[in-house]
Design a protein around this motif. Structure first.
Motif, mmCIF file in Angstrom:
data_model
loop_
_atom_site.group_PDB
_atom_site.id
_atom_site.type_symbol
_atom_site.label_atom_id
_atom_site.label_comp_id
_atom_site.label_asym_id
_atom_site.label_seq_id
_atom_site.Cartn_x
_atom_site.Cartn_y
_atom_site.Cartn_z
ATOM 1 N N LYS A 1 43.976 43.754 39.818
ATOM 2 C CA LYS A 1 44.041 42.507 40.587
ATOM 3 C C LYS A 1 44.463 42.761 42.026
ATOM 4 O O LYS A 1 44.059 42.044 42.952
ATOM 5 C CB LYS A 1 45.019 41.536 39.930
ATOM 6 C CG LYS A 1 44.459 40.844 38.684
ATOM 7 C CD LYS A 1 45.497 39.932 38.061
ATOM 8 C CE LYS A 1 44.975 39.291 36.786
ATOM 9 N NZ LYS A 1 46.022 38.452 36.131
ATOM 10 N N ARG A 2 45.300 43.777 42.217
ATOM 11 C CA ARG A 2 45.775 44.094 43.569
ATOM 12 C C ARG A 2 44.836 45.051 44.296
ATOM 13 O O ARG A 2 45.163 45.546 45.374
ATOM 14 C CB ARG A 2 47.181 44.706 43.496
ATOM 15 C CG ARG A 2 48.231 43.738 42.953
ATOM 16 C CD ARG A 2 49.640 44.195 43.323
ATOM 17 N NE ARG A 2 49.981 45.481 42.764
ATOM 18 C CZ ARG A 2 50.591 45.651 41.585
ATOM 19 N NH1 ARG A 2 50.870 44.592 40.824
ATOM 20 N NH2 ARG A 2 50.886 46.855 41.147
ATOM 21 N N LYS B 1 45.857 45.579 34.340
ATOM 22 C CA LYS B 1 45.278 44.359 34.922
ATOM 23 C C LYS B 1 45.914 44.037 36.264
ATOM 24 O O LYS B 1 45.227 43.652 37.224
ATOM 25 C CB LYS B 1 45.463 43.180 33.951
ATOM 26 C CG LYS B 1 44.491 43.172 32.791
ATOM 27 C CD LYS B 1 44.690 41.944 31.915
ATOM 28 C CE LYS B 1 43.660 41.890 30.800
ATOM 29 N NZ LYS B 1 43.843 40.717 29.917
ATOM 30 N N ASN B 2 47.215 44.204 36.352
ATOM 31 C CA ASN B 2 47.914 43.924 37.610
ATOM 32 C C ASN B 2 47.469 44.881 38.714
ATOM 33 O O ASN B 2 47.313 44.477 39.867
ATOM 34 C CB ASN B 2 49.431 44.020 37.413
ATOM 35 C CG ASN B 2 49.980 42.842 36.626
ATOM 36 O OD1 ASN B 2 49.357 41.784 36.566
ATOM 37 N ND2 ASN B 2 51.144 43.007 36.011
#
Length: 473
Positions: free
Chosen positions: A234-235, A230-231
């Protein structure tokens, strides 16, 4: 974000006596490394595999219990890859003609029952074991133990229908229970069940986490991996298709290599093994299928009149259910279920003991004796708990423990006398009770419990105290 999880569960059929293709013993767990080996499981030139018929019987039994469709003909293939734990340079597995297809396992989630569909079940041999000094990322070298090389494995592959780490753990626990009922598998042995988890989040590639050795590990690895992916998304970064390792020491996953495709393994039929025709094995397995958890749960409720809640817990372990049935034939089944589920199970768990061990440490017949004393009001609830703890920790006979620890219940006439004494010697508590402070009765109960060293029944004592106090108001 939409999370899809699929599991590849490797189950060692460790209740068998010998390996999948040779006569080496499977009873290697306490022995020195590389002592249960032969030319076949070491992959020496000229050594020829011979299929273990008992392993096929066990595998078919598992497939039927998991509602899978056993195929009429199944063949073994060579899965080619090079790794130190694979002495032949290939693994004998199954590819396009597996033992069984389909199947499902039903789990109970917070939102009700959920069906976890299976894709396939196939047989294969276990590789050896790599031992690292420290973690895989920091060790300067690895050691190889070939004792488990060639052990019979079942690979149970789910469809990607699991939607959370918790669901994955629930599925694995339910699968473990089913396998233990079939008596083909001992979950307490090291390496008995290992998991490869495949996970993807909408918008990212599929990541495989290899060789997770515990249910808690699977949940932790998937939780970490969801957060990591997810991180990245998101980036604005890409989640690469790769194989990762779960570092149990740090509860993280680390990259191992780019994910292999099926063609990378160059599967082809194993030329030294003939096709297996399964019809005879299916008939044998059907005749030998035991009562499964859901069937047992319904029968326990029907025969013993216990609640659904208690029955659900009892069937989580076939040995716990067996223990209960022995006890319930001699004492009130509802009393037996309550003590076994609510108290005895907790005391065993606290000591990391299983119900298998309980059959030797605290025999069901002795538990019957203890519960009969309780039902005859010769020992209190607190006394029962004390006997259970003493027996599990120190051993001894039930009567000896009760006698030594002075746990026999006080006669009711003596409790009545002590209740009168408590009221006579504590006038302030009596006045407080008369003034509306009902909790003052607890002080008087405490007086009696102290005088009897906890041998009086608290509920009965409280009832007598309140009846006496009410007569004074």
């Amino acid at each position: 974000m939409d999370v899809k999880i699929g599991l590849e569960v490797h189950v060692q059929l460790n209740k068998l006596k010998t390996k999948l293709f040779c006569s080496c013993s499977l009873d290697y767990h306490k022995d020195e490394p590389n002592t249960h080996v032969c030319p076949v499981c070491l992959g020496l030139p000229g050594a020829m595999p011979v299929l273990n018929e008992e392993a096929v019987k066990a595998a078919v039994k598992v497939a039927l219990a998991l509602n899978a469709e056993v195929q009429p003909v199944t063949i073994f293939d060579r899965k080619n890859y090079f790794y130190p734990d694979l002495p032949k340079g290939f693994q004998i597995s199954q590819y396009d003609m597996p033992l069984a297809k389909g199947g499902y396992v039903v789990i109970e989630t917070e939102n009700g029952e959920k069906r976890i569909d299976l894709k396939r079940i196939h047989m294969e041999e276990d590789p050896g074991k790599l031992v690292y000094k420290g973690s895989i990322t920091t060790a300067k070298y690895s050691l190889i133990d070939y004792n488990r090389s060639g052990a019979p494995l079942l690979e149970i592959v789910t469809e990607p229908v699991i939607s959370s780490p918790k669901e994955a753990r629930l599925f694995l626990n339910k699968l473990r229970i089913i396998l233990e009922y079939l008596d083909v598998f001992d979950s307490e042995l090291e390496g008995a069940m290992r998991v490869d988890a495949n996970i993807s989040i909408a918008g990212g590639g599929r990541v495989e986490i290899k060789n997770i050795s515990s249910f808690k590990g699977v949940e932790k690895a998937l939780t970490y991996e969801i957060t990591r992916q997810k991180n990245l998304l998101k980036r604005g970064m890409k989640v690469e298709r790769e194989t990762r390792h779960f570092d149990e020491a740090n509860n993280i996953t680390v990259s191992l290599r780019s994910k292999e495709e099926e063609q990378d393994y160059r599967y082809f039929p194993e030329p030294d093994l003939v096709p297996v025709y399964t019809s005879e094995f299916i008939e044998i397995a059907k005749a030998e299928l035991p009562e499964m958890p859901e069937e047992k749960r319904e029968r326990l409720m029907r025969e013993y009149g216990i609640s659904l809640e208690k029955a659900k817990i009892l069937v989580l372990d076939p040995k716990m259910a067996d223990y209960f049935e022995i006890v319930a034939k001699e004492v009130d089944p509802k009393v037996a279920a309550s003590w076994i589920v609510d108290v005895f199970r907790g005391e065993l768990n606290y000591r990391s003991m299983s119900f298998r061990e309980a059959f030797n440490v605290f025999k069901p017949e002795e538990f019957v004796k203890l519960l009969k004393l309780f039902l005859e009001e010769k020992i209190t609830e607190k006394g029962v708990v004390e006997v259970i703890r003493k027996k599990l920790d120190e051993g001894g006979e039930v009567e000896e423990i009760i006698e030594k620890e002075k746990l026999y219940a006080i006669p009711k006439s003596e409790i009545v006398r002590l209740c009168k004494e408590a009221i006579e010697k504590n006038p302030k508590a009596v006045e407080d009770y008369k003034a509306g402070k009902k909790q003052a009765a607890n002080f008087l109960v405490g007086y009696v419990m102290k005088a009897t060293r906890g041998r009086a029944d608290p509920a009965e004592t409280a009832k007598i105290i309140r009846e006496m106090l009410e007569k004074l108001t």
